[in-house]
Design a protein around this motif. Structure first.
Motif, short mmCIF file in Angstrom:
data_model
loop_
_atom_site.label_atom_id
_atom_site.label_comp_id
_atom_site.label_asym_id
_atom_site.label_seq_id
_atom_site.Cartn_x
_atom_site.Cartn_y
_atom_site.Cartn_z
N VAL A 57 43.44 30.14 32.57
CA VAL A 57 43.34 30.61 33.72
C VAL A 57 44.37 30.26 35.06
O VAL A 57 45.26 30.37 35.34
CB VAL A 57 42.39 31.09 34.65
N PHE A 58 43.96 28.93 34.85
CA PHE A 58 45.65 27.68 35.63
C PHE A 58 46.31 27.37 34.88
O PHE A 58 47.37 27.59 35.93
CB PHE A 58 44.33 26.65 36.13
N ASP A 59 46.44 27.33 33.53
CA ASP A 59 47.40 27.32 32.49
C ASP A 59 48.59 28.09 32.77
O ASP A 59 49.41 27.54 32.44
CB ASP A 59 46.98 26.67 31.59
N ALA A 60 48.03 29.52 32.73
CA ALA A 60 49.03 30.16 33.05
C ALA A 60 49.10 30.95 34.13
O ALA A 60 48.79 32.76 33.17
CB ALA A 60 48.92 30.92 31.17
N SER A 61 48.67 30.97 34.92
CA SER A 61 48.13 31.85 36.43
C SER A 61 49.30 32.90 35.71
O SER A 61 49.25 33.88 35.94
CB SER A 61 47.95 31.44 37.18
N ASP A 62 50.52 32.24 35.72
CA ASP A 62 51.25 33.59 36.04
C ASP A 62 51.15 35.21 35.13
O ASP A 62 52.04 36.42 35.21
CB ASP A 62 53.05 33.23 35.73
N VAL A 63 50.92 34.48 34.19
CA VAL A 63 50.60 35.27 32.83
C VAL A 63 49.77 36.44 33.21
O VAL A 63 49.56 37.41 32.59
CB VAL A 63 50.20 34.51 31.39
N PHE A 64 48.36 35.33 33.74
CA PHE A 64 47.11 36.13 34.38
C PHE A 64 47.71 37.52 35.48
O PHE A 64 47.25 38.52 35.24
CB PHE A 64 46.05 35.82 34.50
N VAL A 65 48.63 36.94 36.44
CA VAL A 65 48.46 37.99 37.09
C VAL A 65 49.94 38.75 37.20
O VAL A 65 49.72 40.19 37.36
CB VAL A 65 49.80 37.06 38.58
N ALA A 66 50.59 38.24 36.26
CA ALA A 66 51.97 39.60 35.29
C ALA A 66 51.18 40.34 35.08
O ALA A 66 51.03 41.51 35.53
CB ALA A 66 52.52 39.01 34.92
N THR A 67 49.85 40.28 34.19
CA THR A 67 48.96 41.39 33.39
C THR A 67 48.41 42.07 34.09
O THR A 67 47.74 43.50 34.42
CB THR A 67 48.35 40.91 32.14
N GLY A 68 48.03 41.41 35.73
CA GLY A 68 46.79 42.44 36.37
C GLY A 68 47.40 42.89 36.95
O GLY A 68 47.48 44.49 36.98
N GLU A 69 48.82 42.75 36.74
CA GLU A 69 49.64 43.88 37.91
C GLU A 69 50.27 44.72 36.79
O GLU A 69 50.56 46.37 37.75
CB GLU A 69 50.90 42.72 38.69
N LEU A 70 50.29 44.69 35.39
CA LEU A 70 50.58 45.47 34.84
C LEU A 70 49.71 46.42 34.96
O LEU A 70 49.93 47.67 34.74
CB LEU A 70 51.20 45.26 33.30
N PHE A 71 48.06 46.02 34.61
CA PHE A 71 47.38 47.07 34.34
C PHE A 71 47.38 48.15 36.03
O PHE A 71 47.06 49.22 35.58
CB PHE A 71 45.65 46.30 34.72
N CYS A 72 47.69 47.10 36.95
CA CYS A 72 47.73 48.44 38.44
C CYS A 72 49.05 49.15 37.79
O CYS A 72 48.52 50.26 38.59
CB CYS A 72 47.75 46.80 39.42
N GLU A 73 49.95 48.65 37.21
CA GLU A 73 51.30 49.44 37.06
C GLU A 73 50.70 51.15 36.55
O GLU A 73 51.04 51.61 36.83
CB GLU A 73 52.02 48.65 36.81
N ARG A 74 50.08 50.60 35.56
CA ARG A 74 49.32 50.96 34.25
C ARG A 74 48.22 52.68 34.98
O ARG A 74 48.62 53.50 34.96
CB ARG A 74 49.15 50.67 32.80
N LEU A 75 47.57 52.28 35.31
CA LEU A 75 46.57 52.57 36.96
C LEU A 75 47.62 53.66 37.90
O LEU A 75 47.28 54.67 38.11
CB LEU A 75 45.77 51.96 37.52
N ASP A 76 48.35 53.13 38.21
CA ASP A 76 49.01 53.93 39.36
C ASP A 76 50.26 55.02 38.46
O ASP A 76 49.85 56.19 38.45
CB ASP A 76 50.36 53.35 39.57
N GLU A 77 50.39 54.57 37.80
CA GLU A 77 50.83 56.36 36.69
C GLU A 77 49.73 57.21 36.07
O GLU A 77 50.46 58.10 35.39
CB GLU A 77 51.61 55.22 35.18
N GLY A 78 48.66 56.46 35.93
CA GLY A 78 47.57 57.88 35.69
C GLY A 78 46.88 57.41 34.72
O GLY A 78 45.98 58.42 33.81
N VAL A 79 46.86 56.40 33.93
CA VAL A 79 47.07 55.92 32.94
C VAL A 79 45.14 55.61 33.17
O VAL A 79 45.04 54.82 33.72
CB VAL A 79 47.41 54.78 31.95
N ALA A 80 44.24 55.83 32.36
CA ALA A 80 42.84 56.52 32.69
C ALA A 80 42.80 54.51 32.09
O ALA A 80 43.15 53.68 31.04
CB ALA A 80 41.71 56.67 31.33
N ALA A 81 41.53 53.58 32.90
CA ALA A 81 40.86 53.01 33.15
C ALA A 81 41.23 52.52 31.25
O ALA A 81 41.19 50.97 31.01
CB ALA A 81 39.57 51.95 33.61
N ASP A 82 39.95 53.24 31.08
CA ASP A 82 39.97 52.92 29.43
C ASP A 82 40.84 53.10 28.37
O ASP A 82 40.58 51.89 27.59
CB ASP A 82 38.56 54.04 28.62
#
Length: 129
Positions: A57-82
């Protein structure tokens, strides 16, 4: 999007807080908890505390943040969480070094992201549990 570099784990203000307490303090606008990226990293670190992903988490925090932001973008696009979780776990599992707790990782990133980075999707994700 500009991503703030998170503080090292020993200096994070959530060291004695539960994830619920940190999330509440973030929502209430407490000064030390106002940067959603810092709160995201702190809460994700706690969520993954007993997994093989903990040190990443701390060694690659930028990757985890980018992944979280990508998840948010996909949800914004209407993709279901599952569907977001299924696609992510399939991609990570396809990697040569996939780990057994990939489902814990995916759920932790998604839950932490909607609790800090894209709170407008919180109800949709809570409906999964």
């Amino acid at each position: 999007t500009v991503v703030a570099e998170p503080a090292p784990p020993e200096s994070l203000p959530t060291e004695n807080a539960t994830s619920e307490d940190a999330a509440r303090r973030h929502e209430e606008g407490e000064e030390a908890f106002t940067d959603p990226v810092i709160v995201f990293i702190a809460l994700l670190s706690e969520a993954l505390a007993d997994t093989q992903w903990q040190s990443d988490v701390f060694d690659a925090s930028d990757v985890f943040v980018a992944t979280g932001e990508l998840f948010c973008e996909r949800l914004d696009e209407g993709v279901a969480a599952d569907e977001v979780l299924t696609a992510y776990t399939a991609a990570v599992s396809a990697e040569a070094e996939a780990r057994d707790d990939v489902f814990v990782l995916a759920g932790s990133i998604l839950g932490t992201a909607v609790g800090t980075l894209c709170t407008e999707h919180r109800a949709m994700v809570e409906a999964l549990s």
